[in-house]
Write a protein that holds these residues in place. Structure first.
Motif, PDB file in Angstrom:
ATOM      1  N   ALA A 283      -1.432 -27.930  35.534  1.00 29.04           N
ATOM      2  CA  ALA A 283      -2.408 -29.054  36.112  1.00 29.04           C
ATOM      3  C   ALA A 283      -1.929 -30.376  35.783  1.00 29.04           C
ATOM      4  O   ALA A 283      -2.190 -31.263  36.566  1.00 29.04           O
ATOM      5  CB  ALA A 283      -3.721 -28.500  35.589  1.00 29.04           C
ATOM      6  N   VAL A 284      -1.673 -30.691  34.501  1.00 28.80           N
ATOM      7  CA  VAL A 284      -1.576 -31.977  33.937  1.00 28.80           C
ATOM      8  C   VAL A 284      -0.296 -32.583  34.628  1.00 28.80           C
ATOM      9  O   VAL A 284      -0.069 -33.985  35.032  1.00 28.80           O
ATOM     10  CB  VAL A 284      -1.359 -31.967  32.453  1.00 28.80           C
ATOM     11  CG1 VAL A 284      -0.790 -33.409  31.932  1.00 28.80           C
ATOM     12  CG2 VAL A 284      -2.694 -31.592  31.960  1.00 28.80           C
ATOM     13  N   VAL A 285       0.881 -31.732  34.821  1.00 32.39           N
ATOM     14  CA  VAL A 285       2.157 -32.336  35.308  1.00 32.39           C
ATOM     15  C   VAL A 285       2.379 -32.108  36.497  1.00 32.39           C
ATOM     16  O   VAL A 285       2.419 -32.957  37.298  1.00 32.39           O
ATOM     17  CB  VAL A 285       3.124 -31.677  34.264  1.00 32.39           C
ATOM     18  CG1 VAL A 285       4.559 -32.085  34.781  1.00 32.39           C
ATOM     19  CG2 VAL A 285       3.045 -32.046  32.721  1.00 32.39           C
ATOM     20  N   THR A 286       2.458 -30.845  37.088  1.00 29.14           N
ATOM     21  CA  THR A 286       2.971 -30.549  38.418  1.00 29.14           C
ATOM     22  C   THR A 286       1.710 -31.029  39.601  1.00 29.14           C
ATOM     23  O   THR A 286       2.108 -31.557  40.572  1.00 29.14           O
ATOM     24  CB  THR A 286       3.121 -28.908  38.557  1.00 29.14           C
ATOM     25  OG1 THR A 286       3.925 -28.566  37.706  1.00 29.14           O
ATOM     26  CG2 THR A 286       3.552 -28.770  40.113  1.00 29.14           C
ATOM     27  N   VAL A 287       0.498 -30.673  39.239  1.00 27.35           N
ATOM     28  CA  VAL A 287      -0.537 -30.943  40.036  1.00 27.35           C
ATOM     29  C   VAL A 287      -0.370 -32.608  40.209  1.00 27.35           C
ATOM     30  O   VAL A 287      -0.615 -33.224  41.458  1.00 27.35           O
ATOM     31  CB  VAL A 287      -1.909 -30.553  39.807  1.00 27.35           C
ATOM     32  CG1 VAL A 287      -3.018 -30.970  40.654  1.00 27.35           C
ATOM     33  CG2 VAL A 287      -1.875 -29.027  39.934  1.00 27.35           C
ATOM     34  N   THR A 288      -0.534 -33.136  39.333  1.00 22.78           N
ATOM     35  CA  THR A 288      -0.458 -34.781  39.500  1.00 22.78           C
ATOM     36  C   THR A 288       0.747 -35.414  40.161  1.00 22.78           C
ATOM     37  O   THR A 288       0.696 -35.968  40.923  1.00 22.78           O
ATOM     38  CB  THR A 288      -0.379 -35.225  37.739  1.00 22.78           C
ATOM     39  OG1 THR A 288      -1.247 -35.060  37.112  1.00 22.78           O
ATOM     40  CG2 THR A 288      -0.215 -37.021  37.770  1.00 22.78           C
ATOM     41  N   LEU A 289       2.099 -34.559  39.972  1.00 24.08           N
ATOM     42  CA  LEU A 289       3.397 -34.969  40.769  1.00 24.08           C
ATOM     43  C   LEU A 289       2.920 -34.759  42.062  1.00 24.08           C
ATOM     44  O   LEU A 289       2.970 -35.467  43.176  1.00 24.08           O
ATOM     45  CB  LEU A 289       4.296 -34.424  40.473  1.00 24.08           C
ATOM     46  CG  LEU A 289       4.984 -34.890  39.014  1.00 24.08           C
ATOM     47  CD1 LEU A 289       6.321 -34.099  38.347  1.00 24.08           C
ATOM     48  CD2 LEU A 289       5.610 -36.193  39.388  1.00 24.08           C
ATOM     49  N   VAL A 290       2.365 -33.594  42.525  1.00 20.82           N
ATOM     50  CA  VAL A 290       1.987 -33.098  43.938  1.00 20.82           C
ATOM     51  C   VAL A 290       1.123 -34.071  44.481  1.00 20.82           C
ATOM     52  O   VAL A 290       1.277 -34.379  45.719  1.00 20.82           O
ATOM     53  CB  VAL A 290       1.619 -31.685  44.058  1.00 20.82           C
ATOM     54  CG1 VAL A 290       1.148 -31.138  45.332  1.00 20.82           C
ATOM     55  CG2 VAL A 290       2.914 -30.780  43.592  1.00 20.82           C
ATOM     56  N   THR A 291       0.029 -34.372  43.844  1.00 18.37           N
ATOM     57  CA  THR A 291      -1.110 -35.135  44.456  1.00 18.37           C
ATOM     58  C   THR A 291      -0.462 -36.495  44.820  1.00 18.37           C
ATOM     59  O   THR A 291      -0.846 -37.010  46.016  1.00 18.37           O
ATOM     60  CB  THR A 291      -2.265 -35.391  43.603  1.00 18.37           C
ATOM     61  OG1 THR A 291      -2.542 -34.080  43.090  1.00 18.37           O
ATOM     62  CG2 THR A 291      -3.220 -36.376  44.073  1.00 18.37           C
ATOM     63  N   ALA A 292       0.345 -37.179  44.010  1.00 21.12           N
ATOM     64  CA  ALA A 292       1.066 -38.571  44.426  1.00 21.12           C
ATOM     65  C   ALA A 292       2.129 -38.152  45.491  1.00 21.12           C
ATOM     66  O   ALA A 292       2.511 -39.082  46.471  1.00 21.12           O
ATOM     67  CB  ALA A 292       1.671 -39.105  43.226  1.00 21.12           C
ATOM     68  N   LEU A 293       2.765 -37.029  45.574  1.00 17.46           N
ATOM     69  CA  LEU A 293       4.138 -36.972  46.378  1.00 17.46           C
ATOM     70  C   LEU A 293       3.735 -36.520  47.931  1.00 17.46           C
ATOM     71  O   LEU A 293       4.472 -36.644  48.631  1.00 17.46           O
ATOM     72  CB  LEU A 293       4.991 -36.056  45.747  1.00 17.46           C
ATOM     73  CG  LEU A 293       5.923 -36.525  44.817  1.00 17.46           C
ATOM     74  CD1 LEU A 293       6.659 -35.317  44.183  1.00 17.46           C
ATOM     75  CD2 LEU A 293       6.933 -37.701  45.287  1.00 17.46           C
ATOM     76  N   LEU A 294       2.633 -35.588  47.817  1.00 17.86           N
ATOM     77  CA  LEU A 294       2.364 -35.086  49.300  1.00 17.86           C
ATOM     78  C   LEU A 294       2.214 -35.942  50.271  1.00 17.86           C
ATOM     79  O   LEU A 294       2.641 -36.014  51.247  1.00 17.86           O
ATOM     80  CB  LEU A 294       1.068 -34.089  49.331  1.00 17.86           C
ATOM     81  CG  LEU A 294       0.633 -33.433  50.401  1.00 17.86           C
ATOM     82  CD1 LEU A 294       1.996 -32.517  50.870  1.00 17.86           C
ATOM     83  CD2 LEU A 294      -0.370 -32.470  50.307  1.00 17.86           C
ATOM     84  N   PRO A 295       1.157 -37.252  50.272  1.00 18.77           N
ATOM     85  CA  PRO A 295       1.386 -38.035  51.223  1.00 18.77           C
ATOM     86  C   PRO A 295       2.668 -38.773  51.440  1.00 18.77           C
ATOM     87  O   PRO A 295       3.025 -39.172  52.549  1.00 18.77           O
ATOM     88  CB  PRO A 295       0.418 -39.282  50.703  1.00 18.77           C
ATOM     89  CG  PRO A 295      -0.696 -38.467  49.540  1.00 18.77           C
ATOM     90  CD  PRO A 295       0.294 -37.551  49.104  1.00 18.77           C
ATOM     91  N   ARG A 296       3.372 -39.115  50.501  1.00 18.05           N
ATOM     92  CA  ARG A 296       4.908 -39.566  50.550  1.00 18.05           C
ATOM     93  C   ARG A 296       5.687 -38.774  51.082  1.00 18.05           C
ATOM     94  O   ARG A 296       6.619 -39.131  52.227  1.00 18.05           O
ATOM     95  CB  ARG A 296       5.316 -39.838  49.254  1.00 18.05           C
ATOM     96  CG  ARG A 296       6.817 -40.381  49.184  1.00 18.05           C
ATOM     97  CD  ARG A 296       7.202 -40.637  47.832  1.00 18.05           C
ATOM     98  NE  ARG A 296       8.553 -40.870  47.533  1.00 18.05           N
ATOM     99  CZ  ARG A 296       9.253 -41.493  46.671  1.00 18.05           C
ATOM    100  NH1 ARG A 296       8.425 -42.280  45.799  1.00 18.05           N
ATOM    101  NH2 ARG A 296      10.494 -41.376  46.457  1.00 18.05           N
TER     102      ARG A 296
END
Length: 522
Positions: A283-296
């Motif tokens: 939740a701390v690492v992967t979800v944060t990355l995904v949240t930022a990367l999905l729009p991109r």
């Protein structure tokens, strides 16, 4: 984003520890925890799965293609989501006994626990609406590349719950059995939990307005492009149904262990607590990355830059692995110590939380495929492909259910749910392999597989050696006077510090370049 998620998870740990001290890990805690899980499950079934995976690409597309920057589309979508949630919440509260019957048997031996779970559910099911309110306004912010508020506002939820469980422990005599809990205690727990989530959800509205979103009810849904969103969401609904069906069967199996050993902490509550702790790094690492990367990634697909999509996935996998891999081996090495530190308080003794520690160890290494598969799925969602994730979920769910059923039938109650934790981890290993093969075919090229495998191999070797050394240090401390500090915190601190330092040294020796992603190690 990471800072907000870390603070949220740390306050969540404090809340969870107080909850364990208040309710224990046996059958009483299971009545509350099962009732508190149902709103989340129904929310994802109604619309949550679509919000998290389908609608961000749709919002990004609307902002890029519509003359008004997607403003009307957003207003219609928010109106539609809230209407669906309001109707679904009212129906769920009315049908609470039938909903709980999916998770528990109502027999003469279990009737008291069943009735208490239903009472809790009536207090907690309104959370469905507030989960949706938080989700839709969060996705509106994500589509605008505003991620911080959604990561920080759960801290407010945790602070309210910390106060609720503190009051429960400080002002009331904490019961140890289902029959001993009072109506006042039920009201405090039920109403306080729902109030905490409501405050979390409502606190996002000012942030959405500040980002330029103007809430306005709009019911002119026909012919406005929402059909595409609904069509994409139907596969996500089946995806959620598959996961929910598997989770429901595992819950029933775990509840059977609670019924057989109601005071031993070997069933659903221990499984839930272990799973929540285990998923924290993801939740701390992967979800944060995904949240930022999905729009991109969604924009990369719109612009036909598939190579950029593959590069983003590779970089995210390798960067997240620097934290995920050692965390997985740490759970394997220190599961019982973590359980004692967090939950062996008040009336809950060390023996009662030992099964929880074993479950944490059984989940352990499954964190690696669980996190990686979660990340790779977002590659399909960037293509607006929701059918493939559903098919993959069928394979993962079928594997999990088959292995969990075998544990339920073949293992004694003391070890059955620990086996189910291992089954869950193994099912995601199968799921990761299938997901990587399908995504490679979908993107029409390699996913930088050799580089990813080489990085993960080095990380696993460093983490395994470091974890073994940390375990030896934790178990090799000299004997001293028995105390909570000596028996829990000191071994975990000494072993954990040894593992962390040795992991960094070994990773540097193995030339893991992604280690620079960790704060302070650039």
């Amino acid at each position: 984003m990471t800072a907000g998620t870390v603070v949220s998870r740390l306050t969540g740990l404090i809340r969870q520890s107080l909850q364990g001290a208040a309710l224990g890990t046996g059958l009483l805690a299971t009545t509350y925890n099962q009732a508190n899980t149902v709103p989340t499950s129904l929310y994802f079934l109604l619309i949550g799965g679509a919000l998290n995976s389908v609608l961000v690409p749709q919002l990004v597309r609307a902002r890029a293609e519509h003359p008004d920057g997607g403003a009307a589309f957003e207003q219609r979508l928010v109106t539609l989501v809230l209407c669906v949630l309001a109707a679904g919440t009212a129906l769920a509260v009315w049908a609470a006994p039938d909903v709980i019957r999916l998770y528990q048997d109502d027999t003469p031996d279990t009737h008291a626990a069943f009735e208490l779970t239903v009472v809790f559910a009536r207090y907690l099911l309104p959370q469905i609406f507030f989960y949706g309110l938080f989700g839709i306004f969060g996705q509106v912010l994500n589509a605008r590349n505003r991620f911080g508020a959604m990561m920080w506002t759960p801290v407010l939820n945790n602070l309210v719950l910390i106060a609720v469980f503190g009051l429960y422990l400080g002002l009331l005599n904490a019961p140890e059995t289902v029959s001993a809990i009072t109506p006042e205690q039920i009201t405090l727990l039920g109403a306080g939990t729902t109030l905490a989530l409501a405050l979390q959800a409502l606190s996002l509205i000012p942030y959405a307005r500040a980002a330029g979103f103007r809430p306005r009810p709009r019911f002119d849904w026909r012919g406005t492009g929402l059909r595409r969103s609904v069509s994409a969401a139907r596969w996500t609904l089946l995806f959620v149904l598959t996961n929910l069906a598997a989770a429901t069967l595992v819950t029933r199996f775990a509840s059977a262990a609670d019924t057989a050993l109601p005071h031993d902490g070997v069933g659903y509550t221990a499984y839930t607590y272990a799973q929540q702790i285990w998923s924290m790094p993801q939740a701390v690492v992967t979800v944060t990355l995904v949240t930022a990367l999905l729009p991109r990634m969604s924009r990369a697909v719109l612009d036909h830059r598939i190579a950029d999509l593959r590069a983003d996935l590779s970089r995210a996998l390798r960067t997240s692995g620097v934290a995920i891999v050692p965390a997985a081996f740490a759970f394997l090495a220190f599961g019982p110590e973590i359980a004692r530190l967090l939950f062996a308080h008040g009336p809950v003794g060390a023996a009662a939380v030992l099964p929880l520690g074993h479950m944490l160890q059984a989940f352990g290494l499954g964190l690696i495929p669980f996190s990686a598969q979660y990340l790779l799925l977002r590659g399909f969602y960037a293509f607006d492909d929701t059918r493939t994730p559903f098919l993959l979920a069928l394979g993962i769910g079928a594997t999990n259910v088959a292995l969990a059923a075998a544990c339920h039938l073949l293992l004694p109650p003391r070890w059955a749910v620990t086996g189910m934790a291992g089954a869950y981890a193994l099912s995601y290993g199968v799921g990761l392999l299938l997901t990587a093969l399908r995504l490679r075919r979908r993107t029409g090229g390699l996913l930088d597989g050799r580089r990813i495998c080489r990085t993960y191999g080095k990380l696993a070797a460093a983490a395994a050696l470091a974890g073994a050394a940390g375990r030896l240090v934790a178990r090799g401390l000299p004997d001293g006077p028995a105390s909570a500090l000596r028996d829990t915190l000191l071994p975990l601190a000494a072993g954990g510090a040894t593992m962390a330092v040795l992991f960094v040294l070994l990773a540097r020796l193995l030339r893991v370049g992604e280690l620079r992603a960790l704060p302070g190690l650039r």
